[in-house]
Design a protein around this motif. Structure first.
Motif, PDB file in Angstrom:
ATOM      1  N   ILE A 178      -3.180   0.422  -3.687  1.00  0.00           N
ATOM      2  CA  ILE A 178      -3.047  -0.897  -3.090  1.00  0.00           C
ATOM      3  C   ILE A 178      -2.787  -1.842  -4.251  1.00  0.00           C
ATOM      4  CG2 ILE A 178      -4.174  -2.738  -1.825  1.00  0.00           C
ATOM      5  CD1 ILE A 178      -5.667  -0.680  -0.241  1.00  0.00           C
ATOM      6  N   MET A 233       0.862  -1.172   0.000  1.00  0.00           N
ATOM      7  CA  MET A 233       0.000   0.000   0.000  1.00  0.00           C
ATOM      8  C   MET A 233       0.903   1.229   0.000  1.00  0.00           C
ATOM      9  SD  MET A 233      -3.334   1.068   2.302  1.00  0.00           S
ATOM     10  CE  MET A 233      -2.685   0.468   3.812  1.00  0.00           C
ATOM     11  N   ALA A 256      -9.039  -0.567  -1.042  1.00  0.00           N
ATOM     12  CA  ALA A 256      -9.120  -1.917  -0.484  1.00  0.00           C
ATOM     13  C   ALA A 256     -10.407  -2.602  -0.914  1.00  0.00           C
ATOM     14  CB  ALA A 256      -9.018  -1.864   1.037  1.00  0.00           C
TER      15      ALA A 256
END
Length: 132
Positions: A96, A87, A118
């Motif tokens: 990410i 990340m 995410a």
């Protein structure tokens, strides 16, 4: 949305509870979905008060960034290569990704908020899994 992808509500670390008789938006409580369901029947005064005001079956699981990250694998094998979770902050956005030792990305999502990145990566991995 995550439940529709097959993610178990028991992995959620928060819960939206719709309150009857309130014109406000549902409140977010720092309880897991399972705890909120179980606590409808406990002696905890706060939760009993919430349960009395809540609409039956109006508990909606919610995931924090930490909970979403826990659902993502730390590594993905693809052929002879291993891609590790990373990340990064790129300018004003968050990335990410799964990168190999040569910094080649297998999958990469860049968003304005890490929780959005995410979530989208989890959806992408779930979609890929379904089609493999």
């Amino acid at each position: 949305m995550l439940v529709a992808l097959g993610i178990s509500p028991s992995t959620a670390d928060k819960c939206w509870i719709s309150i009857e008789l309130s014109k406000d938006e549902p409140a977010l409580y720092s309880l897991s979905w399972e705890q909120a369901r179980e606590n409808r029947m406990t002696a905890d005064r706060f939760l009993i008060d919430i349960a009395k005001k809540s609409v039956p079956d109006a508990l909606t699981p919610a995931w924090s960034l930490t909970a979403l990250l826990d659902l993502l694998p730390s590594e993905i094998e693809n052929g002879s290569r291993t891609y590790s979770f990373r990340m990064n902050k790129v300018g004003d956005e968050y990335q990410i990704c799964y990168s190999d030792e040569d910094s080649h990305n297998l999958y990469s999502i860049q968003e304005d908020a890490p929780v959005n990145a995410a979530f989208k990566l989890l959806c992408l991995l779930n979609e890929i899994k379904d089609y493999n």
